[in-house]
Design an enzyme around this catalytic site. Structure first.
Site, PDB file in Angstrom:
ATOM      1  N   ARG A   1      21.307  43.058  14.612  1.00 33.27           N
ATOM      2  CA  ARG A   1      20.383  42.771  13.346  1.00 33.27           C
ATOM      3  C   ARG A   1      19.402  43.837  13.080  1.00 33.27           C
ATOM      4  O   ARG A   1      17.753  43.848  12.622  1.00 33.27           O
ATOM      5  CB  ARG A   1      19.607  41.427  14.236  1.00 33.27           C
ATOM      6  CG  ARG A   1      19.992  40.055  13.164  1.00 33.27           C
ATOM      7  CD  ARG A   1      18.769  39.578  14.462  1.00 33.27           C
ATOM      8  NE  ARG A   1      18.975  38.090  13.631  1.00 33.27           N
ATOM      9  CZ  ARG A   1      19.457  36.920  13.637  1.00 33.27           C
ATOM     10  NH1 ARG A   1      19.965  36.813  14.233  1.00 33.27           N
ATOM     11  NH2 ARG A   1      18.971  36.098  13.868  1.00 33.27           N
TER      12      ARG A   1
ATOM     13  N   ARG B   1      10.066  34.911  10.736  1.00 29.01           N
ATOM     14  CA  ARG B   1      10.978  35.532  10.758  1.00 29.01           C
ATOM     15  C   ARG B   1      11.533  34.883   9.636  1.00 29.01           C
ATOM     16  O   ARG B   1      12.967  36.933   9.643  1.00 29.01           O
ATOM     17  CB  ARG B   1      12.424  33.895  11.144  1.00 29.01           C
ATOM     18  CG  ARG B   1      12.856  33.731  12.609  1.00 29.01           C
ATOM     19  CD  ARG B   1      12.890  31.888  12.414  1.00 29.01           C
ATOM     20  NE  ARG B   1      14.732  31.582  12.573  1.00 29.01           N
ATOM     21  CZ  ARG B   1      15.120  30.674  12.147  1.00 29.01           C
ATOM     22  NH1 ARG B   1      14.644  29.448  11.918  1.00 29.01           N
ATOM     23  NH2 ARG B   1      16.619  30.460  11.782  1.00 29.01           N
TER      24      ARG B   1
ATOM     25  N   LYS C   1      25.089  31.079   7.957  1.00 32.81           N
ATOM     26  CA  LYS C   1      26.086  32.625   9.219  1.00 32.81           C
ATOM     27  C   LYS C   1      26.727  31.183   9.737  1.00 32.81           C
ATOM     28  O   LYS C   1      28.440  31.062   9.662  1.00 32.81           O
ATOM     29  CB  LYS C   1      25.423  33.375   9.463  1.00 32.81           C
ATOM     30  CG  LYS C   1      24.381  33.740   8.596  1.00 32.81           C
ATOM     31  CD  LYS C   1      24.149  35.357   9.589  1.00 32.81           C
ATOM     32  CE  LYS C   1      22.984  34.785  10.285  1.00 32.81           C
ATOM     33  NZ  LYS C   1      22.346  34.306   9.409  1.00 32.81           N
TER      34      LYS C   1
ATOM     35  N   ARG D   1      17.303  21.576   8.476  1.00 36.89           N
ATOM     36  CA  ARG D   1      18.261  21.190   9.253  1.00 36.89           C
ATOM     37  C   ARG D   1      18.609  20.573  10.867  1.00 36.89           C
ATOM     38  O   ARG D   1      17.683  20.433  11.595  1.00 36.89           O
ATOM     39  CB  ARG D   1      18.780  22.806   9.755  1.00 36.89           C
ATOM     40  CG  ARG D   1      20.104  23.001  10.783  1.00 36.89           C
ATOM     41  CD  ARG D   1      19.738  24.436  10.915  1.00 36.89           C
ATOM     42  NE  ARG D   1      19.212  25.375  11.666  1.00 36.89           N
ATOM     43  CZ  ARG D   1      18.381  26.159  11.985  1.00 36.89           C
ATOM     44  NH1 ARG D   1      20.434  27.213  11.610  1.00 36.89           N
ATOM     45  NH2 ARG D   1      18.176  27.954  12.244  1.00 36.89           N
TER      46      ARG D   1
HETATM   47  P1  AP5 Z   1      23.167  27.764   8.895  1.00 42.32           P
HETATM   48  O1  AP5 Z   1      24.377  27.856   8.820  1.00 42.32           O
HETATM   49  O2  AP5 Z   1      22.676  26.873   9.932  1.00 42.32           O
HETATM   50  O3  AP5 Z   1      22.748  29.058   8.575  1.00 42.32           O
HETATM   51  P2  AP5 Z   1      21.963  30.061   9.560  1.00 42.32           P
HETATM   52  O4  AP5 Z   1      22.618  31.596   8.808  1.00 42.32           O
HETATM   53  O5  AP5 Z   1      23.480  30.562  10.967  1.00 42.32           O
HETATM   54  O6  AP5 Z   1      20.815  30.288   9.575  1.00 42.32           O
HETATM   55  P3  AP5 Z   1      20.053  30.648  11.710  1.00 42.32           P
HETATM   56  O7  AP5 Z   1      18.935  30.435  10.957  1.00 42.32           O
HETATM   57  O8  AP5 Z   1      21.300  29.987  12.546  1.00 42.32           O
HETATM   58  O9  AP5 Z   1      19.912  32.843  11.568  1.00 42.32           O
HETATM   59  P4  AP5 Z   1      19.071  33.071  12.371  1.00 42.32           P
HETATM   60  O10 AP5 Z   1      19.658  34.213  11.864  1.00 42.32           O
HETATM   61  O11 AP5 Z   1      17.264  33.016  11.828  1.00 42.32           O
HETATM   62  O12 AP5 Z   1      19.507  32.260  13.602  1.00 42.32           O
HETATM   63  P5  AP5 Z   1      19.810  32.358  15.262  1.00 42.32           P
HETATM   64  O13 AP5 Z   1      20.619  31.541  15.967  1.00 42.32           O
HETATM   65  O14 AP5 Z   1      20.947  33.827  14.846  1.00 42.32           O
HETATM   66  O15 AP5 Z   1      22.881  26.753   7.611  1.00 42.32           O
HETATM   67  C1  AP5 Z   1      20.833  26.562   7.678  1.00 42.32           C
HETATM   68  C2  AP5 Z   1      21.218  24.732   6.866  1.00 42.32           C
HETATM   69  O16 AP5 Z   1      21.464  24.883   5.485  1.00 42.32           O
HETATM   70  C3  AP5 Z   1      22.100  24.239   7.616  1.00 42.32           C
HETATM   71  O17 AP5 Z   1      21.361  23.064   7.901  1.00 42.32           O
HETATM   72  C4  AP5 Z   1      23.213  23.409   6.549  1.00 42.32           C
HETATM   73  O18 AP5 Z   1      23.790  22.181   7.230  1.00 42.32           O
HETATM   74  C5  AP5 Z   1      23.017  23.846   5.312  1.00 42.32           C
HETATM   75  N1  AP5 Z   1      23.725  24.911   4.784  1.00 42.32           N
HETATM   76  C6  AP5 Z   1      24.323  26.054   5.411  1.00 42.32           C
HETATM   77  N2  AP5 Z   1      25.445  26.302   4.221  1.00 42.32           N
HETATM   78  C7  AP5 Z   1      24.401  25.637   2.429  1.00 42.32           C
HETATM   79  C8  AP5 Z   1      25.616  25.473   1.395  1.00 42.32           C
HETATM   80  N3  AP5 Z   1      26.437  26.282   1.114  1.00 42.32           N
HETATM   81  N4  AP5 Z   1      24.628  24.679   0.618  1.00 42.32           N
HETATM   82  C9  AP5 Z   1      23.966  24.332   1.597  1.00 42.32           C
HETATM   83  N5  AP5 Z   1      23.141  24.263   2.602  1.00 42.32           N
HETATM   84  C10 AP5 Z   1      23.833  24.951   3.233  1.00 42.32           C
HETATM   85  O19 AP5 Z   1      18.874  33.523  15.957  1.00 42.32           O
HETATM   86  C11 AP5 Z   1      17.980  32.862  16.176  1.00 42.32           C
HETATM   87  C12 AP5 Z   1      17.217  33.761  16.836  1.00 42.32           C
HETATM   88  O20 AP5 Z   1      18.101  34.192  17.912  1.00 42.32           O
HETATM   89  C13 AP5 Z   1      16.374  34.633  17.077  1.00 42.32           C
HETATM   90  O21 AP5 Z   1      14.973  34.729  15.424  1.00 42.32           O
HETATM   91  C14 AP5 Z   1      15.810  35.486  17.484  1.00 42.32           C
HETATM   92  O22 AP5 Z   1      15.047  35.109  17.920  1.00 42.32           O
HETATM   93  C15 AP5 Z   1      17.400  35.208  18.429  1.00 42.32           C
HETATM   94  N6  AP5 Z   1      18.251  36.115  18.383  1.00 42.32           N
HETATM   95  C16 AP5 Z   1      19.486  35.928  17.704  1.00 42.32           C
HETATM   96  N7  AP5 Z   1      19.980  36.924  17.676  1.00 42.32           N
HETATM   97  C17 AP5 Z   1      19.858  38.265  17.627  1.00 42.32           C
HETATM   98  C18 AP5 Z   1      19.759  39.881  17.985  1.00 42.32           C
HETATM   99  N8  AP5 Z   1      20.810  39.618  17.735  1.00 42.32           N
HETATM  100  N9  AP5 Z   1      18.541  40.582  18.141  1.00 42.32           N
HETATM  101  C19 AP5 Z   1      17.601  40.262  18.320  1.00 42.32           C
HETATM  102  N10 AP5 Z   1      17.469  38.770  18.801  1.00 42.32           N
HETATM  103  C20 AP5 Z   1      18.130  37.943  17.839  1.00 42.32           C
HETATM  104 MG    MG Z   2      23.170  30.336  12.975  1.00 36.70          MG
END
Ligand code: AP5
Ligand code: MG
Length: 212
Positions: free
Chosen positions: A87, A170, A13, A126
């Site tokens: 989410r 997660r 994402k 990552r």
């Molecule tokens: P990346 O693009 O970083 O993936 P992502 O989908 O953004 O994954 P996240 O881990 O950021 O999602 P998340 O939803 O767990 O975390 P968030 O920060 O939102 O890609 C991942 C890796 O793959 C990278 O190394 C990239 O280079 C590689 N990659 C990407 N595309 C690729 C491809 N096509 N091929 C190969 N490699 C690829 O949330 C963190 C925490 O915040 C949550 O756990 C929660 O505690 C809190 N939080 C956030 N939002 C909420 C909410 N709405 N409600 C409650 N708690 C929340």
């Molecule tokens: Mg992210």
């Protein structure tokens, strides 16, 4: 224009959001990034959120809804790209209600579909820029200079919640609390599924086609 990105942790994402927001002049609202900024600034909200985040649990709905509602009202370029929100179904309903009040709605919701095996591989390798939040990967998406961000030159960091135990939690939390959000948007009729398991460039092309 309001776009919602849905998908498991590691689905890509953030990677796709950075490029799309730049190309289409959208405000990229990534709740994880906003929370990490609060943690880094040692705010009250950040202190309260950190324990949930480090474990891989969701931060309570009321906190998240408040955080997003305020920003929906701000000046927002040519549109908004929501990454990581909603989410839970409660967050999705609150978003719908806020949008109805503003006489608008979600234009597209995009679900990046990726297998669990691939998600684990991506999160384990990552590295993230703590300044501009650009994600990199040890194998799939290397920076030009080892451990430095290509965009802003900051030293890359590993997220606390990318450790194996937090990743397991997660993925469990995603399956139980976030997958029902897909049904919510499916029923609304604007959910598009993109094969997120392809190369970054191929996903980008499919995404552009899905958004139209
Ligand atoms: P990346 O693009 O970083 O993936 P992502 O989908 O953004 O994954 P996240 O881990 O950021 O999602 P998340 O939803 O767990 O975390 P968030 O920060 O939102 O890609 C991942 C890796 O793959 C990278 O190394 C990239 O280079 C590689 N990659 C990407 N595309 C690729 C491809 N096509 N091929 C190969 N490699 C690829 O949330 C963190 C925490 O915040 C949550 O756990 C929660 O505690 C809190 N939080 C956030 N939002 C909420 C909410 N709405 N409600 C409650 N708690 C929340
Ligand atoms: Mg992210």
């Amino acid at each position: 224009m309001l776009i919602v990105f849905l998908g498991a942790p590691g689905a890509g994402k953030g990677t796709q959001a950075k490029t799309l927001a730049q190309k289409q002049n959208l405000t990229h609202l990534a709740t994880g990034d906003l929370l990490r900024a609060e943690v880094a600034a040692h705010t009250e909200l950040g202190l309260a959120a950190k324990a949930f985040m480090d474990r891989g649990d969701l931060v309570p709905d009321d906190v998240m809804i408040g955080m997003i509602k305020g920003r929906l009202e701000g000046p927002n370029s040519d549109g908004i790209l929501l990454d990581g929100f909603p989410r839970t179904v409660a967050q999705a309903v609150a978003l719908d209600e806020a949008l109805i009040t503003a006489n608008t709605s979600v234009d597209r919701s995009i679900f990046f579909k990726v297998s669990e095996e691939e998600l684990v591989r991506r999160l384990a390798g990552r590295a993230t820029c703590p300044n501009c939040q650009r994600p990199y990967h040890d194998t799939f998406n290397k920076p030009q200079n080892t451990d430095r961000c290509d965009d802003c030159g900051s030293d890359l960091v590993r997220r606390e919640d990318d450790k194996p135990e937090a990743v397991r939690n997660r993925l469990k939390v995603y399956a139980t609390q976030t997958t029902p959000v897909l049904d919510h948007y499916q029923k609304g009729g604007n959910l598009v599924e993109v094969d997120g398991e392809q190369s970054i460039d191929a996903v980008q092309e499919d995404l552009a086609a899905a958004i139209g």
